[in-house]
Motif scaffolding. Structure first.
Motif, PDB file in Angstrom:
ATOM      1  N   PHE A 108       0.805  -1.210   0.000  1.00 28.27           N
ATOM      2  CA  PHE A 108       0.000   0.000   0.000  1.00 28.27           C
ATOM      3  C   PHE A 108       0.844   1.269   0.000  1.00 28.27           C
ATOM      4  O   PHE A 108       0.322   2.352  -0.232  1.00 28.27           O
ATOM      5  N   LEU A 109       2.122   1.162   0.316  1.00 30.12           N
ATOM      6  CA  LEU A 109       3.021   2.309   0.330  1.00 30.12           C
ATOM      7  C   LEU A 109       4.145   2.058  -0.663  1.00 30.12           C
ATOM      8  O   LEU A 109       4.643   0.931  -0.784  1.00 30.12           O
ATOM      9  N   LEU A 110       4.552   3.098  -1.365  1.00 28.59           N
ATOM     10  CA  LEU A 110       5.568   2.959  -2.390  1.00 28.59           C
ATOM     11  C   LEU A 110       6.952   3.021  -1.763  1.00 28.59           C
ATOM     12  O   LEU A 110       7.398   4.061  -1.275  1.00 28.59           O
ATOM     13  N   TYR A 111       7.614   1.884  -1.731  1.00 27.91           N
ATOM     14  CA  TYR A 111       8.982   1.753  -1.251  1.00 27.91           C
ATOM     15  C   TYR A 111       9.564   0.500  -1.884  1.00 27.91           C
ATOM     16  O   TYR A 111       8.879  -0.229  -2.604  1.00 27.91           O
ATOM     17  N   GLU A 112      10.811   0.238  -1.618  1.00 31.92           N
ATOM     18  CA  GLU A 112      11.474  -0.915  -2.211  1.00 31.92           C
ATOM     19  C   GLU A 112      11.363  -2.099  -1.260  1.00 31.92           C
ATOM     20  O   GLU A 112      12.102  -2.187  -0.277  1.00 31.92           O
ATOM     21  N   ARG A 113      10.455  -3.020  -1.554  1.00 32.41           N
ATOM     22  CA  ARG A 113      10.281  -4.204  -0.716  1.00 32.41           C
ATOM     23  C   ARG A 113      11.327  -5.245  -1.137  1.00 32.41           C
ATOM     24  O   ARG A 113      11.081  -6.132  -1.963  1.00 32.41           O
ATOM     25  N   ILE A 114      12.497  -5.142  -0.544  1.00 30.98           N
ATOM     26  CA  ILE A 114      13.611  -5.987  -0.920  1.00 30.98           C
ATOM     27  C   ILE A 114      13.491  -7.349  -0.253  1.00 30.98           C
ATOM     28  O   ILE A 114      12.723  -7.550   0.689  1.00 30.98           O
ATOM     29  N   GLU A 115      14.287  -8.305  -0.726  1.00 30.33           N
ATOM     30  CA  GLU A 115      14.186  -9.678  -0.224  1.00 30.33           C
ATOM     31  C   GLU A 115      14.737  -9.825   1.192  1.00 30.33           C
ATOM     32  O   GLU A 115      14.501 -10.841   1.844  1.00 30.33           O
ATOM     33  N   GLN A 116      15.469  -8.822   1.681  1.00 28.88           N
ATOM     34  CA  GLN A 116      16.004  -8.880   3.034  1.00 28.88           C
ATOM     35  C   GLN A 116      14.979  -8.528   4.108  1.00 28.88           C
ATOM     36  O   GLN A 116      15.281  -8.600   5.297  1.00 28.88           O
ATOM     37  N   LEU A 117      13.779  -8.125   3.712  1.00 28.28           N
ATOM     38  CA  LEU A 117      12.735  -7.790   4.679  1.00 28.28           C
ATOM     39  C   LEU A 117      12.028  -9.056   5.161  1.00 28.28           C
ATOM     40  O   LEU A 117      11.745  -9.962   4.372  1.00 28.28           O
ATOM     41  N   GLU A 118      11.744  -9.090   6.456  1.00 30.13           N
ATOM     42  CA  GLU A 118      11.047 -10.230   7.044  1.00 30.13           C
ATOM     43  C   GLU A 118      10.017  -9.744   8.065  1.00 30.13           C
ATOM     44  O   GLU A 118      10.180  -8.680   8.661  1.00 30.13           O
ATOM     45  N   LEU A 119       8.980 -10.558   8.253  1.00 24.62           N
ATOM     46  CA  LEU A 119       7.946 -10.291   9.246  1.00 24.62           C
ATOM     47  C   LEU A 119       7.721 -11.565  10.053  1.00 24.62           C
ATOM     48  O   LEU A 119       7.501 -12.641   9.479  1.00 24.62           O
ATOM     49  N   TRP A 120       7.794 -11.436  11.384  1.00 27.34           N
ATOM     50  CA  TRP A 120       7.672 -12.580  12.276  1.00 27.34           C
ATOM     51  C   TRP A 120       6.464 -12.406  13.189  1.00 27.34           C
ATOM     52  O   TRP A 120       6.167 -11.307  13.635  1.00 27.34           O
TER      53      TRP A 120
END
Length: 392
Positions: A359-371
């Motif tokens: 929903f927000l414009l940014y670079e969702r890189i592969e190093q991002l994680e959600l736990w």
């Protein structure tokens, strides 16, 4: 203000580098002399997946390619030359002449616009533009205005905007029914962006961090975005919460302290705890997990925790290799918390797939994680009853 000095411990925010066309105007200096910028984030009404967003970015890159006019398709080559070869363009001296198309977003002289813009003195034209933009922001419910810094020391990284906060904000916007009507605690809130997004669906959000200057920045951003929280009925309370202390500050003479009613509400009604990009220092990570365990063990009900972070790779002389020590320590803390068995609280840990919309414009890189951490209180009363029955 003419020149910014960078030291060995200077940390730069990279979120805004992904949007070079956006304006990030300096509004003031904070109490420690750091320039504070204001950026605008537009929340899309309908999210889009990463594949669609990648296509859009590829199209924008093609439009901004200065050699785009010189590239021809194979069909066009065959039309120009039967053998598929293109006649080179030569100047008067016989040198190769390659035509360049100026970029659409270029300033005078062919240079790209430089962001952020630091205002050294007041300008009637710029002030008029700012007034028009602020009025437009007030009328638009989908625009967030966040004050932040771009260069800080390691101790002040909470004053910047990081990808982990934007990732967690995307998750909240994609699951509004999950948080609707609940009481939420954010740890290490930083600029308060995630708390603001959470207040669009939750009833009450406790936005917590340490440092009066940072907490005032949170309060300022919350005030700037009342147009999003007030219509939704959400309330954000900025409070001081230090992970290295064992109790909440309830001194009425201290700014951002807790009242007795708020402490009771925190322990009785908090259903969710969220934290974004807070695991960059081992001591702070240890304090975070101790705080999580202490809070969840004191709650009167089960609680769900969401932690977003970005794995940051660094080359260290100690290992002579590219490592991610802060992330490795975070994973060890997760394992220790899951294996903990003291008869009071049990934790279940799982990684959340990043398949939700952006929903927000940014670079969702592969190093991002959600736990996701699910904390459940053990039925101590039932255990006591069973032991009484056995003894009788």
């Amino acid at each position: 203000m003419d020149q910014i000095a960078f030291h060995h411990d200077t940390v730069l925010s990279d979120v805004h580098m992904h949007l070079p066309g956006a304006r990030h105007l300096m509004t003031r200096l904070n109490s420690v002399g750091q320039p504070v910028f204001v950026s605008r984030f537009k929340v899309l009404v309908e999210g889009h997946d990463n594949s669609d967003r990648g296509k859009v970015l590829d199209q924008k890159e093609k439009l901004n390619d200065p050699q785009g006019d010189t590239k021809t398709s194979p069909c066009q080559d065959e039309e120009k030359d039967g053998e598929g070869n293109v006649e080179p363009f030569l100047d008067e001296d016989g040198d190769l002449d390659v035509p360049h198309r100026p970029r659409e977003n270029s300033a005078v002289g062919g240079r790209d616009l430089v962001c952020p813009v630091i205002l050294k003195q007041s300008s009637p034209v710029i002030e008029l533009e700012e007034c028009e933009e602020e009025e437009e922001d007030r009328c638009s419910e989908g625009v967030l205005r966040i004050e932040h810094t771009m260069a800080t020391t390691l101790e002040d990284v909470g004053k910047q905007v990081w990808r982990g906060a934007l990732l967690l904000a995307d998750f909240i916007l994609s699951k509004p029914e999950l948080f609707r009507g609940s009481t939420v605690l954010e740890l290490g809130a930083g600029t308060g962006l995630t708390s603001i997004i959470m207040a669009t669906t939750a009833t009450r959000v406790y936005c917590t961090d340490v440092g009066e200057d940072l907490l005032r920045l949170c309060k300022r951003n919350i005030s700037l975005n009342k147009h999003k929280t007030e219509p939704a009925g959400g309330e954000v309370r900025v409070k001081h919460l230090d992970w290295l202390q064992h109790s909440l500050c309830t001194d009425a003479g201290v700014e951002f302290s807790w009242t007795e009613e708020e402490v009771a509400d925190l322990y009785d009604n908090t259903r969710f705890i969220v934290a974004a990009d807070v695991c960059y220092d081992d001591d702070l990570t240890d304090g975070l997990f101790r705080t999580l365990y202490r809070l969840c063990s004191s709650f009167t009900h089960s609680c769900t925790i969401f932690i977003s972070l970005e794995k940051r790779m660094n080359f260290t002389l100690r290992h002579m290799d590219v490592t991610c020590q802060a992330y490795n320590h975070f994973r060890r803390c997760l394992s220790q918390l899951q294996d903990l068995s003291d008869g009071r609280c049990v934790f279940r840990v799982e990684q959340v797939p990043l398949s939700f919309s952006q929903f927000l414009l940014y670079e969702r890189i592969e190093q991002l994680e959600l736990w996701k951490l699910s904390a459940a209180l053990l039925p101590l009363v039932d255990v006591q009853l069973d032991s009484d029955l056995l003894s009788s």
